[in-house]
Write a protein that holds these residues in place. Structure first.
Motif, PDB file in Angstrom:
ATOM      1  N   ARG A  67       0.824  -1.207   0.000  1.00 44.89           N
ATOM      2  CA  ARG A  67       0.000   0.000   0.000  1.00 44.89           C
ATOM      3  C   ARG A  67       0.856   1.254   0.000  1.00 44.89           C
ATOM      4  O   ARG A  67       0.618   2.203  -0.754  1.00 44.89           O
ATOM      5  N   LEU A  68       1.893   1.251   0.836  1.00 43.29           N
ATOM      6  CA  LEU A  68       2.734   2.437   0.917  1.00 43.29           C
ATOM      7  C   LEU A  68       3.618   2.578  -0.322  1.00 43.29           C
ATOM      8  O   LEU A  68       3.904   3.707  -0.749  1.00 43.29           O
ATOM      9  N   ASP A  69       4.036   1.460  -0.927  1.00 44.48           N
ATOM     10  CA  ASP A  69       4.762   1.530  -2.206  1.00 44.48           C
ATOM     11  C   ASP A  69       3.932   2.292  -3.235  1.00 44.48           C
ATOM     12  O   ASP A  69       4.442   3.179  -3.945  1.00 44.48           O
ATOM     13  N   PHE A  70       2.660   1.936  -3.309  1.00 46.43           N
ATOM     14  CA  PHE A  70       1.783   2.570  -4.289  1.00 46.43           C
ATOM     15  C   PHE A  70       1.518   4.024  -3.925  1.00 46.43           C
ATOM     16  O   PHE A  70       1.597   4.916  -4.788  1.00 46.43           O
ATOM     17  N   TYR A  71       1.211   4.281  -2.659  1.00 45.10           N
ATOM     18  CA  TYR A  71       0.871   5.639  -2.233  1.00 45.10           C
ATOM     19  C   TYR A  71       2.030   6.605  -2.455  1.00 45.10           C
ATOM     20  O   TYR A  71       1.838   7.735  -2.916  1.00 45.10           O
ATOM     21  N   GLU A  72       3.246   6.171  -2.138  1.00 42.03           N
ATOM     22  CA  GLU A  72       4.415   7.034  -2.317  1.00 42.03           C
ATOM     23  C   GLU A  72       4.536   7.479  -3.774  1.00 42.03           C
ATOM     24  O   GLU A  72       4.789   8.659  -4.062  1.00 42.03           O
ATOM     25  N   ARG A  73       4.343   6.560  -4.693  1.00 41.94           N
ATOM     26  CA  ARG A  73       4.463   6.890  -6.111  1.00 41.94           C
ATOM     27  C   ARG A  73       3.260   7.703  -6.599  1.00 41.94           C
ATOM     28  O   ARG A  73       3.401   8.635  -7.394  1.00 41.94           O
ATOM     29  N   ALA A  74       2.079   7.351  -6.110  1.00 40.44           N
ATOM     30  CA  ALA A  74       0.879   8.094  -6.502  1.00 40.44           C
ATOM     31  C   ALA A  74       0.951   9.537  -6.020  1.00 40.44           C
ATOM     32  O   ALA A  74       0.577  10.466  -6.752  1.00 40.44           O
ATOM     33  N   ALA A  75       1.429   9.747  -4.793  1.00 41.26           N
ATOM     34  CA  ALA A  75       1.528  11.101  -4.252  1.00 41.26           C
ATOM     35  C   ALA A  75       2.456  11.958  -5.110  1.00 41.26           C
ATOM     36  O   ALA A  75       2.189  13.149  -5.337  1.00 41.26           O
ATOM     37  N   ALA A  76       3.539  11.368  -5.601  1.00 39.80           N
ATOM     38  CA  ALA A  76       4.461  12.110  -6.464  1.00 39.80           C
ATOM     39  C   ALA A  76       3.796  12.477  -7.784  1.00 39.80           C
ATOM     40  O   ALA A  76       3.960  13.605  -8.280  1.00 39.80           O
ATOM     41  N   GLY A  82      -0.122  19.113  -9.783  1.00 34.91           N
ATOM     42  CA  GLY A  82      -0.604  20.285  -9.056  1.00 34.91           C
ATOM     43  C   GLY A  82      -1.648  19.996  -8.006  1.00 34.91           C
ATOM     44  O   GLY A  82      -2.339  20.913  -7.535  1.00 34.91           O
ATOM     45  N   ILE A  83      -1.766  18.728  -7.610  1.00 37.61           N
ATOM     46  CA  ILE A  83      -2.746  18.332  -6.591  1.00 37.61           C
ATOM     47  C   ILE A  83      -2.017  18.184  -5.262  1.00 37.61           C
ATOM     48  O   ILE A  83      -1.077  17.384  -5.138  1.00 37.61           O
ATOM     49  N   ARG A  84      -2.446  18.924  -4.268  1.00 36.27           N
ATOM     50  CA  ARG A  84      -1.777  18.916  -2.974  1.00 36.27           C
ATOM     51  C   ARG A  84      -2.223  17.710  -2.149  1.00 36.27           C
ATOM     52  O   ARG A  84      -3.410  17.503  -1.914  1.00 36.27           O
ATOM     53  N   THR A  85      -1.250  16.901  -1.742  1.00 32.52           N
ATOM     54  CA  THR A  85      -1.525  15.789  -0.837  1.00 32.52           C
ATOM     55  C   THR A  85      -0.801  16.038   0.478  1.00 32.52           C
ATOM     56  O   THR A  85       0.125  16.857   0.564  1.00 32.52           O
ATOM     57  N   ALA A  86      -1.203  15.296   1.502  1.00 31.26           N
ATOM     58  CA  ALA A  86      -0.583  15.443   2.818  1.00 31.26           C
ATOM     59  C   ALA A  86       0.753  14.705   2.913  1.00 31.26           C
ATOM     60  O   ALA A  86       1.544  14.976   3.817  1.00 31.26           O
ATOM     61  N   PHE A  87       1.024  13.794   1.995  1.00 32.98           N
ATOM     62  CA  PHE A  87       2.226  12.966   2.071  1.00 32.98           C
ATOM     63  C   PHE A  87       3.479  13.822   2.044  1.00 32.98           C
ATOM     64  O   PHE A  87       3.627  14.713   1.204  1.00 32.98           O
ATOM     65  N   SER A  88       4.430  13.522   2.969  1.00 34.01           N
ATOM     66  CA  SER A  88       5.681  14.262   3.023  1.00 34.01           C
ATOM     67  C   SER A  88       6.871  13.368   2.686  1.00 34.01           C
ATOM     68  O   SER A  88       7.571  13.603   1.707  1.00 34.01           O
ATOM     69  N   SER A 204      -6.097  11.421   2.585  1.00 34.81           N
ATOM     70  CA  SER A 204      -6.239   9.963   2.648  1.00 34.81           C
ATOM     71  C   SER A 204      -5.163   9.277   1.820  1.00 34.81           C
ATOM     72  O   SER A 204      -4.601   9.843   0.882  1.00 34.81           O
ATOM     73  N   GLU A 205      -4.883   8.062   2.189  1.00 31.59           N
ATOM     74  CA  GLU A 205      -3.982   7.206   1.433  1.00 31.59           C
ATOM     75  C   GLU A 205      -4.585   6.916   0.063  1.00 31.59           C
ATOM     76  O   GLU A 205      -5.799   6.752  -0.071  1.00 31.59           O
ATOM     77  N   VAL A 206      -3.751   6.873  -0.946  1.00 31.24           N
ATOM     78  CA  VAL A 206      -4.181   6.490  -2.291  1.00 31.24           C
ATOM     79  C   VAL A 206      -3.514   5.150  -2.588  1.00 31.24           C
ATOM     80  O   VAL A 206      -2.311   5.090  -2.832  1.00 31.24           O
ATOM     81  N   SER A 207      -4.286   4.078  -2.534  1.00 34.13           N
ATOM     82  CA  SER A 207      -3.686   2.753  -2.678  1.00 34.13           C
ATOM     83  C   SER A 207      -4.731   1.735  -3.110  1.00 34.13           C
ATOM     84  O   SER A 207      -5.915   2.041  -3.270  1.00 34.13           O
ATOM     85  N   GLN A 208      -4.269   0.495  -3.256  1.00 34.31           N
ATOM     86  CA  GLN A 208      -5.144  -0.613  -3.644  1.00 34.31           C
ATOM     87  C   GLN A 208      -6.268  -0.832  -2.639  1.00 34.31           C
ATOM     88  O   GLN A 208      -7.279  -1.462  -2.960  1.00 34.31           O
TER      89      GLN A 208
END
Length: 247
Positions: A67-76, A82-88, A204-208
């Motif tokens: 899940r975090l593998d996907f979220y990290e790449r999706a957040a980038a 130009g979409i602001r996410t909370a991921f740092s 929110s997390e963006v994942s499977q």
């Protein structure tokens, strides 16, 4: 509350050791959250899978890092659009630092096909898995045991920027569909918090775990496998297939 770390500038090991033995400030079914200074938080993914419809609730350890593998790449990808996410930043297999914005009691759902709640709530309107002529955006009130649709005028009565949330949700949809192709994105849910200047932030997390995805051969690459009773080994092997050829 005094803190012993300096949040996003701290070495990774300092952050990980800091949370050990400390109860989470917020804990849900899929995450634990510790508040940090400077408006940040430390989040640990709980590798849980849950289906209210199929009355199934399990821990599947390998899904946490996936899940975090996907979220990290999706957040980038979302940030590039130009979409602001909370991921740092990511600090371990299942932990990351994020901006902290309180979660509202509703989520934004985007449907590209007639699946899930569309068929349950509105039987007979669409054929199962039917492609929709345009993405449908809806808002659900988050309540146990099952989320419920909420009229947009209730959200407007609370002073919430419904049209901006709709615009951002559709922008996320476009970005993810372009990135994931030829994998098909059937639907997903998002939770937006708000910055101090009242701008929406995707928290929110963006994942499977929060979307339906189909491989080009038609097989599911998401939580539908769990809903259908697949083994833990099948779930994790299919989730890994999602990364094949993904930029």
């Amino acid at each position: 509350m005094k803190q012993s770390v300096e949040a996003d500038n701290s070495p990774i090991e300092d952050l990980l050791s800091w949370k050990r033995g400390r109860p989470a400030d917020i804990e849900g079914r899929s995450k634990k959250l510790w508040l940090l200074p400077d408006g940040l938080c430390l989040i640990e993914i709980i590798p849980s899978l849950r289906s209210f419809t199929y009355d199934r609730d399990e821990l599947v350890e390998e899904t946490g890092p996936l899940r975090l593998d996907f979220y990290e790449r999706a957040a980038a990808k979302l940030a590039d659009a130009g979409i602001r996410t909370a991921f740092s930043r990511r600090i371990s297999a299942t932990c990351y630092v994020a901006e902290y914005h309180p979660a509202p009691p509703f989520e934004v759902v985007v449907k590209n096909r007639a699946v899930g709640s569309t068929l349950v709530k509105y039987p007979g309107l669409f054929q199962e898995n039917q492609p929709l002529p345009a993405p449908v955006v809806k808002f659900d009130y988050r309540v146990d045991p099952e989320d419920q649709p909420i009229g947009e005028d209730y959200l407007r009565a609370l002073g919430l920027p419904v049209e901006e949330l709709r615009r951002q949700a559709l922008a996320v949809n476009t970005t993810l569909r372009d990135w994931l192709h030829p994998v098909e994105l059937w639907d997903f849910c998002l939770i937006f918090g708000f910055s101090d200047d009242h701008e929406p932030v995707l928290i929110s997390e963006v994942s499977q775990d929060c979307m339906r995805l189909r491989h080009s051969d038609g097989s599911p690459l998401d939580k539908d496998l769990f809903r259908r009773g697949a083994s833990q080994e099948t779930i994790t092997s299919q989730w890994r297939r999602l990364f094949d050829g993904l930029g």
